[in-house]
Design a protein around this motif. Structure first.
Motif, PDB file in Angstrom:
ATOM      1  N   ILE A 153       0.865  -1.188   0.000  1.00 56.85           N
ATOM      2  CA  ILE A 153       0.000   0.000   0.000  1.00 56.85           C
ATOM      3  C   ILE A 153       0.896   1.230   0.000  1.00 56.85           C
ATOM      4  N   LYS A 154       0.700   2.075  -1.005  1.00 58.04           N
ATOM      5  CA  LYS A 154       1.519   3.285  -1.105  1.00 58.04           C
ATOM      6  C   LYS A 154       0.762   4.465  -0.480  1.00 58.04           C
ATOM      7  N   ILE A 155       1.343   5.023   0.569  1.00 55.56           N
ATOM      8  CA  ILE A 155       0.678   6.149   1.237  1.00 55.56           C
ATOM      9  C   ILE A 155       1.227   7.441   0.615  1.00 55.56           C
ATOM     10  N   THR A 156       0.445   8.059  -0.255  1.00 54.04           N
ATOM     11  CA  THR A 156       0.913   9.297  -0.896  1.00 54.04           C
ATOM     12  C   THR A 156       0.320  10.503  -0.159  1.00 54.04           C
ATOM     13  N   PRO A 157       0.899  11.685  -0.389  1.00 48.36           N
ATOM     14  CA  PRO A 157       0.370  12.890   0.283  1.00 48.36           C
ATOM     15  C   PRO A 157      -1.116  13.116  -0.004  1.00 48.36           C
TER      16      PRO A 157
ATOM     17  N   VAL B 258     -11.000  13.054  -7.709  1.00 52.37           N
ATOM     18  CA  VAL B 258      -9.545  13.203  -7.847  1.00 52.37           C
ATOM     19  C   VAL B 258      -9.206  13.176  -9.333  1.00 52.37           C
ATOM     20  N   ALA B 259      -8.564  14.249  -9.807  1.00 50.72           N
ATOM     21  CA  ALA B 259      -8.198  14.302 -11.233  1.00 50.72           C
ATOM     22  C   ALA B 259      -7.076  13.304 -11.489  1.00 50.72           C
ATOM     23  N   VAL B 260      -7.286  12.439 -12.468  1.00 45.31           N
ATOM     24  CA  VAL B 260      -6.281  11.426 -12.804  1.00 45.31           C
ATOM     25  C   VAL B 260      -5.850  11.625 -14.259  1.00 45.31           C
ATOM     26  N   ASP B 261      -4.558  11.681 -14.415  1.00 47.33           N
ATOM     27  CA  ASP B 261      -3.968  11.873 -15.734  1.00 47.33           C
ATOM     28  C   ASP B 261      -3.841  10.499 -16.395  1.00 47.33           C
ATOM     29  N   THR B 262      -4.569  10.257 -17.482  1.00 46.29           N
ATOM     30  CA  THR B 262      -4.479   8.954 -18.159  1.00 46.29           C
ATOM     31  C   THR B 262      -3.960   9.194 -19.582  1.00 46.29           C
TER      32      THR B 262
ATOM     33  N   ALA C   1      -8.891   3.919 -13.794  1.00 45.46           N
ATOM     34  CA  ALA C   1      -9.036   4.992 -14.795  1.00 45.46           C
ATOM     35  C   ALA C   1      -8.005   4.806 -15.909  1.00 45.46           C
ATOM     36  N   ARG C   2      -6.780   4.497 -15.527  1.00 45.50           N
ATOM     37  CA  ARG C   2      -5.723   4.365 -16.545  1.00 45.50           C
ATOM     38  C   ARG C   2      -5.935   3.122 -17.404  1.00 45.50           C
ATOM     39  N   GLU C   3      -6.615   2.116 -16.842  1.00 46.36           N
ATOM     40  CA  GLU C   3      -6.874   0.886 -17.623  1.00 46.36           C
ATOM     41  C   GLU C   3      -8.218   0.961 -18.338  1.00 46.36           C
TER      42      GLU C   3
ATOM     43  N   ILE D 168      -9.953  17.375  -6.117  1.00 47.24           N
ATOM     44  CA  ILE D 168      -8.535  17.686  -5.888  1.00 47.24           C
ATOM     45  C   ILE D 168      -7.793  17.347  -7.169  1.00 47.24           C
ATOM     46  N   SER D 169      -7.013  18.286  -7.630  1.00 44.90           N
ATOM     47  CA  SER D 169      -6.164  18.050  -8.799  1.00 44.90           C
ATOM     48  C   SER D 169      -4.722  18.193  -8.328  1.00 44.90           C
ATOM     49  N   SER D 170      -4.045  17.063  -8.241  1.00 39.67           N
ATOM     50  CA  SER D 170      -2.681  17.116  -7.709  1.00 39.67           C
ATOM     51  C   SER D 170      -1.649  16.940  -8.809  1.00 39.67           C
ATOM     52  N   LEU D 171      -0.845  17.962  -8.969  1.00 43.10           N
ATOM     53  CA  LEU D 171       0.275  17.881  -9.926  1.00 43.10           C
ATOM     54  C   LEU D 171       1.591  17.787  -9.144  1.00 43.10           C
ATOM     55  N   GLY D 172       1.435  17.548  -7.830  1.00 40.82           N
ATOM     56  CA  GLY D 172       2.603  17.533  -6.947  1.00 40.82           C
ATOM     57  C   GLY D 172       3.637  16.486  -7.318  1.00 40.82           C
ATOM     58  N   GLY D 173       3.174  15.348  -7.857  1.00 40.57           N
ATOM     59  CA  GLY D 173       4.123  14.303  -8.261  1.00 40.57           C
ATOM     60  C   GLY D 173       4.916  14.701  -9.495  1.00 40.57           C
ATOM     61  N   ILE D 174       4.481  15.744 -10.168  1.00 37.83           N
ATOM     62  CA  ILE D 174       5.122  16.143 -11.433  1.00 37.83           C
ATOM     63  C   ILE D 174       5.975  17.402 -11.250  1.00 37.83           C
TER      64      ILE D 174
ATOM     65  N   VAL E  81      -2.991  21.147  -6.210  1.00 35.93           N
ATOM     66  CA  VAL E  81      -1.828  20.934  -5.341  1.00 35.93           C
ATOM     67  C   VAL E  81      -0.580  20.875  -6.215  1.00 35.93           C
ATOM     68  N   SER E  82       0.401  21.679  -5.863  1.00 41.08           N
ATOM     69  CA  SER E  82       1.660  21.657  -6.625  1.00 41.08           C
ATOM     70  C   SER E  82       2.742  20.971  -5.802  1.00 41.08           C
ATOM     71  N   ARG E  83       3.954  20.994  -6.301  1.00 38.82           N
ATOM     72  CA  ARG E  83       5.030  20.208  -5.683  1.00 38.82           C
ATOM     73  C   ARG E  83       5.561  20.881  -4.414  1.00 38.82           C
ATOM     74  N   SER E  84       5.678  20.093  -3.364  1.00 42.72           N
ATOM     75  CA  SER E  84       6.223  20.659  -2.123  1.00 42.72           C
ATOM     76  C   SER E  84       7.725  20.887  -2.278  1.00 42.72           C
ATOM     77  N   ALA E  85       8.243  21.857  -1.544  1.00 36.97           N
ATOM     78  CA  ALA E  85       9.676  22.172  -1.640  1.00 36.97           C
ATOM     79  C   ALA E  85      10.166  22.673  -0.295  1.00 36.97           C
TER      80      ALA E  85
ATOM     81  N   MET F   2       7.307  23.024   2.328  1.00 37.10           N
ATOM     82  CA  MET F   2       6.106  23.832   2.080  1.00 37.10           C
ATOM     83  C   MET F   2       5.350  23.303   0.850  1.00 37.10           C
ATOM     84  N   LEU F   3       4.052  23.166   1.029  1.00 39.47           N
ATOM     85  CA  LEU F   3       3.196  22.626  -0.043  1.00 39.47           C
ATOM     86  C   LEU F   3       2.325  23.746  -0.617  1.00 39.47           C
ATOM     87  N   PRO F   4       2.455  24.023  -1.913  1.00 36.20           N
ATOM     88  CA  PRO F   4       1.612  25.092  -2.509  1.00 36.20           C
ATOM     89  C   PRO F   4       0.179  24.616  -2.760  1.00 36.20           C
TER      90      PRO F   4
END
Ligand code: CAO
Length: 416
Positions: free
Chosen positions: A243-247, A284-288, A319-321, A336-342, A361-365, A380-382
């Motif tokens: 199980i992957k616990i993501t932000p 949750v917005a998913v990029d496929t 969604a991706r399949e 929620i649209s998270s682009l934080g992983g990108i 959500v953008s990438r934390s830094a 900090m998370l934008p």
């Protein structure tokens, strides 16, 4: 003192027996000098006849379909003021000409305009009338002779436009130019790829939402240093169970806490009513590979971080399949649209109607944050919250986003 004056067909060149195609006035109307009285049409030209006087129409002697020539009686008018210059200059039996200086030439120009539009058949006066009311003549269906657009057609068009419901479901009456057609191959080699079905559907929805909802985006930052430490600890514990616990799982919970505190964000507009939801289904917005999809996680308030992380992985894989169903994408309250992983520092997400707000959500830094007299490194998370300004005020949006940041900065608050 009031004076009765006859208004006659003015000098219309060599034309005789010209058709009256539009009568713009009726008995009892108060009209101003230069107002259009009627429109005449020859086989070559359409021309407006302006009033040489200001006054009240007492008798009307023409109707649509009549044939008139120079000197034909149009109407009798009661004038109270001094006679205007144009009328004084005209011969006694004939009122002011069609156009002040070069009647036939101007009329011919008018016809060119009518013909060149190629879409609507309407006299210059009707065109002007439509223009004054902000109506696009090309969109009006003509009910007059040979499909000509009449004054009533313009009025009915405006009435119908005003009667349409406001908001996303109603006609929006946008009057914009068509996009020009480009020949891209003229400038270099190209490849044409059809849009996927998902791209076409989501594109049309995004477009509607973008143009019909007054969006404002509020930006903030959450200090997620502690949250990340906990997430990593949790991630290590659950890694063996795959199980992957993501932000994002934490953000789902934090969003629900903010929706509970600010119920207007968990709402939809329905005409003049606001529908406040007492359930918490989060999209949750998913990029496929085929485009953007927004599956919905149900009852997020009733689920823990680990369960949400599991469901998130399952639904985004689905969604991706391309295994996602329409039902999986319905009933969302907030997205929620998270682009934080990108990557990225901020963006302006488009509201997913009928919802009234969306979190980007953008990438934390790591950033230096001034605390107790010293700069300390903090993660900090934008956050970017776009909201429907018809429903949510700027102050409420600032409070909502600040609260969201506060909850993410101290996730113990999720337990409150
Ligand atoms: N800041 C920094 N790192 C982040 C982060 C953030 N805000 N959010 C996620 N990450 C990290 C994750 O921790 C993960 O790191 P590791 O692989 O080292 O553990 C990595 O980025 C990738 O995360 P993920 O994408 O697998 O998982 P997620 O929960 O963050 O996102 C999903 C899931 C489905 C939202 C995502 O895959 C996705 O599709 N995002 C795009 C959404 C999109 O297109 N939005 C735009 C809509 S408008 O056009």
């Amino acid at each position: 003192m009031a004076e009765m004056k006859q208004v006659l067909v003015p000098d219309i060149g060599d034309y005789k027996g010209v058709s009256v195609i539009e009568v713009m006035v009726k008995v009892g109307d108060t009209i101003n000098e230069e107002d259009t009285l009627l429109t005449l049409e020859t086989d070559k030209a359409a021309m407006d006849v302006p009033s040489p006087y200001s006054g009240i129409v007492k008798e009307l002697h023409v109707e649509i379909g009549d044939k008139v020539s120079r000197g034909s009686l149009i109407l009798v008018m009661e004038c109270s003021d001094a006679q205007p210059a144009a009328a004084q200059a005209a011969p006694e039996s004939v009122a002011a000409p069609v156009a002040a200086s070069a009647p036939v030439a101007v009329a011919a120009q008018t016809v060119q305009t009518v013909v060149s539009s190629g879409k609507a058949h309407a006299s210059p006066a009707i065109r002007r009338f439509a223009r004054e009311l902000g109506a696009d003549i090309a969109q009006i269906k003509g009910s007059g002779e040979k499909g000509r657009v009449t004054k009533e057609d313009v009025q009915n068009f405006i009435k119908a436009a005003l009667a349409q419901p406001r908001g996303a479901a109603g006609g929006n009456g946008l009057q914009v130019l068509d996009m020009p057609v480009f020949d891209f191959a003229k400038f270099g080699t190209i490849e044409t790829r059809p849009l996927s079905r998902i791209q076409k559907i989501s594109g049309a929805n995004l477009h509607r939402n973008w143009v019909t909802i007054p969006h404002v985006t509020q930006f903030d930052e959450a200090d997620i240093t502690d949250m990340e430490a906990f997430r990593k600890q949790l991630g290590a514990e659950y890694a063996k169970q795959n199980i992957k616990i993501t932000p994002l799982a934490f953000m789902l919970k934090a969003v629900v806490a903010a929706l509970q505190k600010f119920p207007k964000f968990n709402a939809s507009l329905d005409g003049d009513n606001l529908i406040l939801k007492q359930y918490f289904h989060i999209g949750v917005a998913v990029d496929t590979p085929d485009g953007l999809m927004v599956p919905v996680l149900r009852d997020v308030d009733k689920k823990g971080i680990v369960q949400l992380a599991t469901e998130l992985a399952e639904i985004s894989a689905k969604a991706r399949e391309k295994k996602i169903t329409a039902n999986d994408m319905q009933g969302g309250c907030f997205t929620i649209s998270s682009l934080g992983g990108i990557g990225g520092t901020a963006f302006t997400p488009i509201i997913n109607a009928p919802e009234v707000a969306i979190l980007g959500v953008s990438r934390s830094a790591m950033k230096p944050v001034y605390q107790d007299g010293v700069f300390v490194p903090r993660l900090m998370l934008p956050l970017s919250v776009s909201y429907d300004h018809r429903v949510i005020d700027g102050a409420a949006a600032a409070r909502f986003t600040a609260y969201l940041a506060q909850v993410l900065s101290d996730i113990r608050r999720l337990a409150l």
